[in-house]
Scaffold this active site. Structure first.
Site, short mmCIF file in Angstrom:
data_model
loop_
_atom_site.label_atom_id
_atom_site.label_comp_id
_atom_site.label_asym_id
_atom_site.label_seq_id
_atom_site.Cartn_x
_atom_site.Cartn_y
_atom_site.Cartn_z
N ASP A 178 -2.23 10.08 -13.98
CA ASP A 178 -3.03 9.66 -15.28
C ASP A 178 -2.75 10.83 -16.31
OD1 ASP A 178 -4.22 7.69 -13.74
OD2 ASP A 178 -6.18 8.54 -13.64
N MET A 208 2.79 -0.35 -7.16
CA MET A 208 4.37 -0.37 -7.37
C MET A 208 4.75 0.70 -8.29
SD MET A 208 4.69 -4.56 -7.85
CE MET A 208 6.38 -4.45 -8.15
#
Length: 498
Positions: free
Chosen positions: A277, A423
């Site tokens: 993040d 993914m």
């Protein structure tokens, strides 16, 4: 292993206590001097002989023996060594006035650095400098006596294997025996789980692992039973521990370092900041972030193909619990996003739908990019439902929520929802992250051999530094809603305030 009662602070010509150190001086500005803020104990400050304040890094030098680096004979392959008290400036900005973009996070028009607390909307002053990372001419461990352990914590992120590999390579370069380098399996629980025994690591065993996603050591969240972990360090004779993790992992590293001090266990505890993040304070970026943005924008481009082909709406949810850096940067990079929603900025659902309607009327399709932490207040005013094992808020699915809202609002329109998160985080690194991971792994080992502990290594203003763990775990770094980055995206896609 020798025991001691307390770690020493960083060596310095003078070392006033944090409370006695003055805040950074304010530069002259149109609106007067900036507010002077009191320092806090979790941001330790010390001064160099010339009076330059910098972030203090704890060390174990008083119980270790100094010696020449094994690289002295070649002058570190001809490149020389980092000065033991080389400093890197934390803030490079000198604002013209308090009205300058970004100055509000630096509590006024001034040169001094600050740490911004988004929850309180307050700026906490920092010293102007951080300690430079890199190899020192004098080291404080005999490489033959080092027993090192490496652990990966928290969620997956591109680059974990790269960092593990380069810690092992650098330990080997210093001369640490191969049978004294261990990988802890499945995160911190590997210290205590008899079914997850440590594995030996060597140049041979880590060769090629940078080409793989995930972590060869395995990972887990939580399980930070600190006293028991420190007891294992003592029993196993580990005197260098490398913790690769995010805010939670670095908090655990700090707790381990503190417990080592209290139990008298001499072990250098080093953090490597991992957060897909990109929400760790002060550092330019976390490793794996560039890779995540690159892969995320591929998903956005695919979402555009889907939306345009059917005259519909594509909703793409990306990582970002509290910080919208991936959504913001991937939206900017892809050039195909019509709406970007991030946790830092609340939005009104009716205004959002109205804006999507104008986009559909103009070009018959729409791509919406949303960070996973956005809109939590809209779905349920009570907010997130507790926390996970790492202390992260458990979020409701904003992607599914928006999909259902758009289906009700736009009858007969094909609405697709795409969540590429797992993914994205499981792929190998791209070149920029691969190089970054190499230097982070090297810097972590250089810092441990220099005798430092309870610190993390990172990039600040394009230079590598050591940062106190307590400083970077204060609170998550967030996108500045009034900053230049967000403003560039808003103006690029003509997104109104919603």
């Amino acid at each position: 292993m020798a025991a001691r009662e307390e770690e020493a602070p960083s060596p310095a010509a003078s070392a006033p206590s944090p409370s006695s150190v003055a805040s950074p001086a304010a530069s002259p500005a149109q609106n007067g001097p900036a507010k002077q803020l009191e320092r806090i104990a979790s941001i330790p400050v010390v001064s160099r002989g010339d009076g330059s304040d910098y972030l203090e890094i704890r060390h174990l030098r008083d119980v270790l023996t100094p010696r020449d680096s094994p690289f002295v004979s070649t002058n570190n392959a001809g490149a020389g060594f980092v000065g033991d008290m080389d400093l890197v400036r934390i803030s490079i900005m000198s604002y013209d006035s308090v009205e300058s973009s970004g100055s509000h996070r630096d509590h006024g028009a001034q040169t001094g650095a600050v740490l911004y607390d988004p929850a309180k909307n307050e700026a906490i002053p920092l010293p102007n400098f951080a300690l430079r990372s890199g190899p020192r001419k004098t080291i404080y461990h005999n490489p033959k006596d080092v027993t090192a352990a490496i652990v990966t914590c928290g969620g997956l992120c591109p680059g974990l294997n790269d960092v593990v590999q380069n810690i092992v390579y650098t330990l080997d370069d210093y001369g640490v025996p191969e049978d004294q380098i261990f990988g802890i399996r499945y995160g911190l629980r590997g210290f205590l789980d008899r079914h997850a025994k440590p594995v030996q690591l060597s140049r041979q065993t880590v060769d090629g692992i940078q080409l793989k996603g995930g972590t060869v050591l395995g990972t887990s969240r939580g399980n930070a039973k600190i006293p028991a972990i420190v007891e294992r360090l003592r029993l196993w004779g580990i005197n260098q521990l490398y913790v690769i993790g995010g805010n939670g992992g670095n908090a655990a590293a700090h707790a381990i370092a503190k417990e080592c001090r209290e139990q008298g266990v001499v072990c250098n505890v080093v953090g490597v900041p991992k957060s897909i993040d990109n929400d760790i304070q002060l550092i330019d970026r976390c490793f794996g972030f560039d890779t995540a943005v690159e892969e995320a924008q591929r998903s956005l481009i695919s979402a555009r193909v889907e939306a345009r082909s059917s005259g519909g709406i594509s909703v793409v949810k990306l990582m970002g619990r509290q910080s919208g850096f991936i959504a913001m940067n991937a939206s900017m990079a892809s050039g195909v996003v019509d709406v970007c929603l991030i946790p830092e900025i609340r939005f009104d659902l009716e205004k959002l739908c109205d804006f999507v309607a104008t986009i559909m009327a103009r070009k018959d399709y729409c791509v919406v990019c949303v960070a996973e932490g956005a809109g939590q207040d809209i779905m349920d005013s009570s907010g997130p439902k507790g926390t996970d094992a790492s202390g992260n808020p458990i979020l409701q699915d904003i992607g599914v929520f928006l999909r259902d809202v758009f289906k009700k609002r736009f009858k007969g329109v094909d609405v697709k929802y795409i969540d590429p998160s797992y993914m994205i985080r499981s792929i190998p690194t791209i070149t920029t992250d691969r190089i970054y991971c190499k230097v982070l792994g090297q810097g972590a080992v250089h810092g441990a051999f220099a005798g430092y502990t309870d610190f993390t290594v990172g990039l600040v203003n394009t230079h590598y530094v050591f940062l106190p763990t307590t400083t970077i775990i204060q609170f998550p770094r967030t996108v500045d809603p009034r900053g230049r980055q967000w403003n560039r995206l808003k103006t690029a896609i003509n997104q109104p305030d919603m």
